[in-house]
Scaffold this motif. Sequence first.
Motif, PDB file in Angstrom:
ATOM      1  N   GLY A  84       0.802  -1.217   0.000  1.00 56.96           N
ATOM      2  CA  GLY A  84       0.000   0.000   0.000  1.00 56.96           C
ATOM      3  C   GLY A  84       0.828   1.257   0.000  1.00 56.96           C
ATOM      4  N   ASP A  85       0.563   2.149   0.967  1.00 54.52           N
ATOM      5  CA  ASP A  85       1.227   3.462   0.987  1.00 54.52           C
ATOM      6  C   ASP A  85       2.529   3.468   1.788  1.00 54.52           C
ATOM      7  OD1 ASP A  85       0.363   3.326   3.602  1.00 54.52           O
ATOM      8  OD2 ASP A  85      -1.125   4.925   3.425  1.00 54.52           O
ATOM      9  N   PHE A  86       2.953   2.305   2.284  1.00 50.24           N
ATOM     10  CA  PHE A  86       4.214   2.127   3.020  1.00 50.24           C
ATOM     11  C   PHE A  86       4.224   2.757   4.413  1.00 50.24           C
ATOM     12  CE2 PHE A  86       5.342   2.346  -1.531  1.00 50.24           C
ATOM     13  CZ  PHE A  86       5.765   1.040  -1.708  1.00 50.24           C
ATOM     14  N   LYS A  87       3.117   3.300   4.856  1.00 49.58           N
ATOM     15  CA  LYS A  87       3.100   3.947   6.167  1.00 49.58           C
ATOM     16  C   LYS A  87       3.315   2.912   7.268  1.00 49.58           C
ATOM     17  CE  LYS A  87       0.277   7.994   5.112  1.00 49.58           C
ATOM     18  NZ  LYS A  87      -0.995   8.710   5.395  1.00 49.58           N
ATOM     19  N   GLY A  88       4.190   3.270   8.209  1.00 47.16           N
ATOM     20  CA  GLY A  88       4.417   2.449   9.378  1.00 47.16           C
ATOM     21  C   GLY A  88       5.396   1.301   9.206  1.00 47.16           C
ATOM     22  N   LEU A  89       5.883   1.091   7.998  1.00 45.99           N
ATOM     23  CA  LEU A  89       6.787  -0.035   7.761  1.00 45.99           C
ATOM     24  C   LEU A  89       8.062   0.073   8.591  1.00 45.99           C
ATOM     25  CD1 LEU A  89       6.926  -0.665   3.911  1.00 45.99           C
ATOM     26  CD2 LEU A  89       5.693  -1.977   5.635  1.00 45.99           C
ATOM     27  N   SER A 107      19.979  -9.216   3.397  1.00 47.14           N
ATOM     28  CA  SER A 107      19.597  -7.909   3.925  1.00 47.14           C
ATOM     29  C   SER A 107      18.767  -7.195   2.873  1.00 47.14           C
ATOM     30  CB  SER A 107      20.833  -7.063   4.254  1.00 47.14           C
ATOM     31  OG  SER A 107      21.664  -7.721   5.187  1.00 47.14           O
ATOM     32  N   LEU A 108      17.769  -6.438   3.332  1.00 48.25           N
ATOM     33  CA  LEU A 108      16.916  -5.767   2.351  1.00 48.25           C
ATOM     34  C   LEU A 108      16.366  -4.456   2.894  1.00 48.25           C
ATOM     35  CD1 LEU A 108      13.658  -6.206   3.131  1.00 48.25           C
ATOM     36  CD2 LEU A 108      14.174  -8.524   2.393  1.00 48.25           C
ATOM     37  N   ASP A 109      15.966  -3.626   1.932  1.00 53.10           N
ATOM     38  CA  ASP A 109      15.376  -2.320   2.209  1.00 53.10           C
ATOM     39  C   ASP A 109      14.174  -2.162   1.289  1.00 53.10           C
ATOM     40  OD1 ASP A 109      14.746   0.368   2.552  1.00 53.10           O
ATOM     41  OD2 ASP A 109      16.608   1.137   1.677  1.00 53.10           O
ATOM     42  N   VAL A 110      13.002  -1.997   1.879  1.00 47.16           N
ATOM     43  CA  VAL A 110      11.784  -1.775   1.086  1.00 47.16           C
ATOM     44  C   VAL A 110      11.782  -0.299   0.689  1.00 47.16           C
ATOM     45  CG1 VAL A 110       9.265  -2.004   1.011  1.00 47.16           C
ATOM     46  CG2 VAL A 110      10.623  -3.587   2.401  1.00 47.16           C
ATOM     47  N   SER A 111      12.625   0.032  -0.247  1.00 49.72           N
ATOM     48  CA  SER A 111      12.970   1.422  -0.550  1.00 49.72           C
ATOM     49  C   SER A 111      12.289   1.971  -1.791  1.00 49.72           C
ATOM     50  CB  SER A 111      14.482   1.521  -0.781  1.00 49.72           C
ATOM     51  OG  SER A 111      14.845   0.698  -1.895  1.00 49.72           O
ATOM     52  N   GLN A 112      11.720   1.092  -2.618  1.00 49.19           N
ATOM     53  CA  GLN A 112      11.242   1.439  -3.958  1.00 49.19           C
ATOM     54  C   GLN A 112      12.398   1.907  -4.850  1.00 49.19           C
ATOM     55  OE1 GLN A 112       7.983   0.554  -5.050  1.00 49.19           O
ATOM     56  NE2 GLN A 112       8.601  -0.511  -3.190  1.00 49.19           N
ATOM     57  N   ARG A 113      13.586   1.440  -4.526  1.00 47.70           N
ATOM     58  CA  ARG A 113      14.759   1.607  -5.379  1.00 47.70           C
ATOM     59  C   ARG A 113      15.330   0.197  -5.601  1.00 47.70           C
ATOM     60  NH1 ARG A 113      15.703   5.430  -1.517  1.00 47.70           N
ATOM     61  NH2 ARG A 113      17.505   4.311  -0.701  1.00 47.70           N
ATOM     62  N   ALA A 186       3.060   4.343  13.006  1.00 46.33           N
ATOM     63  CA  ALA A 186       2.131   3.644  12.109  1.00 46.33           C
ATOM     64  C   ALA A 186       1.570   4.538  11.010  1.00 46.33           C
ATOM     65  CB  ALA A 186       0.990   3.039  12.923  1.00 46.33           C
ATOM     66  N   ASP A 187       1.592   5.853  11.200  1.00 42.90           N
ATOM     67  CA  ASP A 187       1.015   6.766  10.200  1.00 42.90           C
ATOM     68  C   ASP A 187       2.070   7.500   9.390  1.00 42.90           C
ATOM     69  OD1 ASP A 187      -1.649   6.181  10.940  1.00 42.90           O
ATOM     70  OD2 ASP A 187      -1.494   7.561  12.643  1.00 42.90           O
ATOM     71  N   ASP A 188       3.332   7.117   9.550  1.00 38.22           N
ATOM     72  CA  ASP A 188       4.421   7.840   8.894  1.00 38.22           C
ATOM     73  C   ASP A 188       5.106   6.979   7.843  1.00 38.22           C
ATOM     74  OD1 ASP A 188       3.902   9.955  10.553  1.00 38.22           O
ATOM     75  OD2 ASP A 188       5.542   9.525  11.943  1.00 38.22           O
ATOM     76  N   ILE A 189       5.559   7.621   6.766  1.00 37.12           N
ATOM     77  CA  ILE A 189       6.426   6.979   5.783  1.00 37.12           C
ATOM     78  C   ILE A 189       7.814   6.850   6.414  1.00 37.12           C
ATOM     79  CG2 ILE A 189       7.482   7.176   3.504  1.00 37.12           C
ATOM     80  CD1 ILE A 189       4.520   6.736   3.319  1.00 37.12           C
ATOM     81  N   PRO A 190       8.453   5.683   6.344  1.00 37.40           N
ATOM     82  CA  PRO A 190       9.751   5.494   7.003  1.00 37.40           C
ATOM     83  C   PRO A 190      10.914   6.101   6.218  1.00 37.40           C
ATOM     84  CG  PRO A 190       9.106   3.467   5.929  1.00 37.40           C
ATOM     85  CD  PRO A 190       7.960   4.417   5.757  1.00 37.40           C
ATOM     86  N   SER A 191      10.862   7.423   6.048  1.00 41.58           N
ATOM     87  CA  SER A 191      11.928   8.141   5.342  1.00 41.58           C
ATOM     88  C   SER A 191      11.889   9.595   5.746  1.00 41.58           C
ATOM     89  CB  SER A 191      11.730   8.019   3.823  1.00 41.58           C
ATOM     90  OG  SER A 191      12.627   8.875   3.132  1.00 41.58           O
ATOM     91  N   THR A 192      13.063  10.210   5.910  1.00 42.14           N
ATOM     92  CA  THR A 192      13.107  11.643   6.228  1.00 42.14           C
ATOM     93  C   THR A 192      12.628  12.486   5.044  1.00 42.14           C
ATOM     94  OG1 THR A 192      15.434  11.703   5.560  1.00 42.14           O
ATOM     95  CG2 THR A 192      14.954  11.407   7.912  1.00 42.14           C
ATOM     96  N   LYS A 193      12.597  11.904   3.842  1.00 39.01           N
ATOM     97  CA  LYS A 193      12.106  12.630   2.665  1.00 39.01           C
ATOM     98  C   LYS A 193      10.592  12.680   2.619  1.00 39.01           C
ATOM     99  CE  LYS A 193      14.448   9.978  -0.136  1.00 39.01           C
ATOM    100  NZ  LYS A 193      15.034   9.378  -1.353  1.00 39.01           N
TER     101      LYS A 193
END
Length: 198
Positions: A84-89, A107-113, A186-193
């Motif tokens: 979904g919207d990646f919030k809270g991951l 090792s992995l990063d759900v980064s969309q990169r 839970a309501d935040d995207i896990p990125s400072t961007k």
Amino acid sequence: MSRTAEIKRETKETGVTVKLNLDGTGVYNISTGIGFLDHMLEQLSRHSLIDLEVIAKGDLHIDFHHTTEDTGIVIGEAVRQALGDFKGLVRYGSAIIPMDETCSRVSLDVSQRPYLIWRVDFTKPKLGDMDTELFKEWFQAFAQSSGITLHVENMYGENNHHIIESCFKGLARALRQAIDIDPRKADDIPSTKGVLGN
């Protein structure tokens, strides 16, 4: 919110249907026509706790390449959709998996990169009827379609079955960490961007 997905992909080479639930209990129903690949995808489901159904029919009379790659593509697309919207991951995950004489690290990063680092070597061209070179193709397809940065390394090992099985189990355990929801954010995207991806 339900974190589920169903993806169907039809080409002249394969037909693949995937249903999954990220918040499952590791229930699986796998049928690709490739016994060893089925076994690996069962491990992926069981150890990630992702409920996973994969039904694939492909041009196995030619070889296993198209079916292997396309299952990776569709499972990856389903994971991406279910997130979904990646919030809270939690977003990041890693696992070190010992299996008898073998030890592998994922090792992995759900980064969309999407990116794959693959440091896995085999000493045999086949496991069962499956070409060992196809395992990289599966992981590459999965990483690209899911948008995950994925590092897979077999640190040591001798038995080829143990080597690849430890990689799939490592992916499962790392995914299990990364796709979990952190209740503190839970309501935040896990990125400072504020966004994931480019």
